[in-house]
Design a protein around this motif. Structure first.
Motif, PDB file in Angstrom:
ATOM      1  N   ALA A 186       7.746  14.586  -3.141  1.00  0.00           N
ATOM      2  CA  ALA A 186       6.722  15.053  -2.200  1.00  0.00           C
ATOM      3  C   ALA A 186       5.837  13.892  -1.744  1.00  0.00           C
ATOM      4  CB  ALA A 186       5.882  16.150  -2.834  1.00  0.00           C
ATOM      5  N   ALA A 187       5.471  13.018  -2.670  1.00  0.00           N
ATOM      6  CA  ALA A 187       4.638  11.873  -2.320  1.00  0.00           C
ATOM      7  C   ALA A 187       5.371  10.940  -1.362  1.00  0.00           C
ATOM      8  CB  ALA A 187       4.225  11.123  -3.582  1.00  0.00           C
ATOM      9  N   GLY A 231       0.794  -1.222   0.000  1.00  0.00           N
ATOM     10  CA  GLY A 231       0.000   0.000   0.000  1.00  0.00           C
ATOM     11  C   GLY A 231       0.827   1.273   0.000  1.00  0.00           C
ATOM     12  N   SER A 232       2.021   1.223   0.564  1.00  0.00           N
ATOM     13  CA  SER A 232       2.862   2.421   0.644  1.00  0.00           C
ATOM     14  C   SER A 232       3.268   2.898  -0.747  1.00  0.00           C
ATOM     15  CB  SER A 232       4.110   2.142   1.472  1.00  0.00           C
ATOM     16  OG  SER A 232       3.767   1.629   2.736  1.00  0.00           O
ATOM     17  N   THR A 233       3.771   1.982  -1.563  1.00  0.00           N
ATOM     18  CA  THR A 233       4.198   2.358  -2.906  1.00  0.00           C
ATOM     19  C   THR A 233       3.009   2.691  -3.788  1.00  0.00           C
ATOM     20  OG1 THR A 233       4.333  -0.002  -3.435  1.00  0.00           O
ATOM     21  CG2 THR A 233       6.380   1.113  -2.850  1.00  0.00           C
ATOM     22  N   ASN A 234       1.877   2.024  -3.552  1.00  0.00           N
ATOM     23  CA  ASN A 234       0.683   2.360  -4.332  1.00  0.00           C
ATOM     24  C   ASN A 234       0.201   3.774  -4.006  1.00  0.00           C
ATOM     25  OD1 ASN A 234      -1.170   1.483  -6.344  1.00  0.00           O
ATOM     26  ND2 ASN A 234      -2.743   1.287  -4.773  1.00  0.00           N
ATOM     27  N   ARG A 292       6.101   9.026   4.341  1.00  0.00           N
ATOM     28  CA  ARG A 292       6.887   8.981   5.587  1.00  0.00           C
ATOM     29  C   ARG A 292       6.115   9.645   6.724  1.00  0.00           C
ATOM     30  NH1 ARG A 292      11.714  10.282   2.373  1.00  0.00           N
ATOM     31  NH2 ARG A 292      13.105   8.471   2.338  1.00  0.00           N
ATOM     32  N   THR A 293       5.571  10.829   6.447  1.00  0.00           N
ATOM     33  CA  THR A 293       4.856  11.587   7.473  1.00  0.00           C
ATOM     34  C   THR A 293       3.647  10.821   7.993  1.00  0.00           C
ATOM     35  OG1 THR A 293       5.567  13.687   6.493  1.00  0.00           O
ATOM     36  CG2 THR A 293       3.660  13.751   7.960  1.00  0.00           C
ATOM     37  N   LYS A 294       2.937  10.146   7.102  1.00  0.00           N
ATOM     38  CA  LYS A 294       1.752   9.390   7.487  1.00  0.00           C
ATOM     39  C   LYS A 294       2.101   8.091   8.205  1.00  0.00           C
ATOM     40  CE  LYS A 294      -1.332  11.026   3.804  1.00  0.00           C
ATOM     41  NZ  LYS A 294      -2.492  11.358   4.651  1.00  0.00           N
ATOM     42  N   GLY A 295       3.381   7.715   8.187  1.00  0.00           N
ATOM     43  CA  GLY A 295       3.801   6.493   8.861  1.00  0.00           C
ATOM     44  C   GLY A 295       3.434   5.228   8.123  1.00  0.00           C
ATOM     45  N   ILE A 296       3.205   5.331   6.802  1.00  0.00           N
ATOM     46  CA  ILE A 296       2.832   4.135   6.059  1.00  0.00           C
ATOM     47  C   ILE A 296       4.029   3.456   5.398  1.00  0.00           C
ATOM     48  CG2 ILE A 296       0.463   4.877   5.666  1.00  0.00           C
ATOM     49  CD1 ILE A 296       1.235   5.731   2.883  1.00  0.00           C
TER      50      ILE A 296
END
Length: 308
Positions: free
Chosen positions: A177-178, A159-162, A183-187
């Protein structure tokens, strides 16, 4: 009685769900600092005290007593592993699984590494539906396909790369930016290379392959790092069942392809069998999603135990 191995976000959520949704009890809990144990199992109030502790501090718990893993195993019926993956050796979970299975205990896991490295050795007695698309019952579906011959599997399993690719190609955000947002969302994994270099997706593909009867190990899966290639790029895990070959790589898909519109953190699988094309989409990771998949496996074990 449950031995809970790993007490981060998923482990704590699972502990709470066990007490909220079942009458089962946790007899021992382990984190990086060590383990605590209570004969007869912790109460729900005691579990909440454990949950309130800072991470990595179980040995300072105000409830229970310190315990080593061998004594805890003797008291438990089932080991539930939510520890971080070690894709080099599978340790310390791999040794724990072997000890548990030798003692006649069952293992329920969300940890992909031991299975990705040692599936053939661990397949009996290990419940693992939380390892792949945890919020969506992919493993159950794969097991239910027999005797259909599966020709190929194609999946968005990370899900992180998607999320990163969706932000780039659907929302017009730069790749950098993505990546920062993820990183910020912790995913992203604490070591983002596990996501960005395809290790996480490859480990999941190995588990898919072995569930389908294809003996594949992590080192045999070809991997290409995440690279934007233009719309619609998806980071795809692909298994050719006949050739017994697996790979993870970025692929440009036709907009009409079943996986092309699976966006953000959703996961998906596209399975071709001799008689059918099957498409499954849903949530993968997430504390509650993973916890409920683990709890489903735990309950499955106890139903089997009662049937003996």
């Amino acid at each position: 009685m449950i031995l809970l191995f790993g007490f981060g976000g998923v482990g704590r959520t699972l502990a709470q769900q066990i007490y909220q949704r079942t009458r089962l009890k946790i007899v021992a809990v382990f984190d990086s600092s060590g383990g605590v144990y209570k004969r007869g199992g912790f109460t729900s109030e005691e579990v909440e005290k454990l949950v309130s502790l800072p991470r990595g501090s179980l040995v300072k718990a105000p409830v229970g007593e310190k315990v080593d893993i061998d004594h805890a195993l003797d008291e438990a019926e089932i080991v539930v592993d939510v520890s971080p993956p070690n894709y080099e050796t599978g340790e310390p979970a791999y040794t724990l699984y072997k000890k548990a299975l030798q003692k006649g205990k069952a293992v329920v896991t969300a940890n992909k590494a031991p299975l990705a490295l040692h599936f053939d050795e661990l397949r009996d007695g290990v419940y693992y539906k939380a390892t792949v698309m945890a919020g969506t019952p992919l493993v159950d579906l794969l097991k239910g396909l027999e005797p259909q011959r599966v020709e190929s599997f194609m999946g968005i399993l990370n899900g992180s790369t998607n999320y990163i690719l969706t932000r780039v190609y659907k929302d017009g955000v730069s790749f950098e930016a993505a990546l920062g947002e993820a990183r910020t969302k912790g995913i992203l994994e604490p070591d983002p290379r596990l996501d960005l270099e395809g290790v996480d997706a490859a480990a999941k593909l190995v588990i898919v392959a072995n569930t389908l009867g294809v003996s594949l190990k992590l080192g045999q899966v070809a991997r290409e790092p995440l690279t934007p290639m233009g719309p619609v790029t998806k980071y795809v895990a692909y298994l050719d069942v006949g050739a017994q070959r697996g790979e993870v790589k970025p692929v440009r898909l036709d907009p009409a392809h079943p996986l092309a519109n699976v966006d953000y953190t959703l996961n998906a699988a596209y399975i071709k069998t001799e008689v059918n094309d099957i498409y499954l989409v849903g949530k993968g990771a997430g504390r509650l999603e993973t916890s409920l998949a683990l709890l489903n496996d735990i309950l499955s074990f106890y139903k089997t135990l009662r049937g003996k």
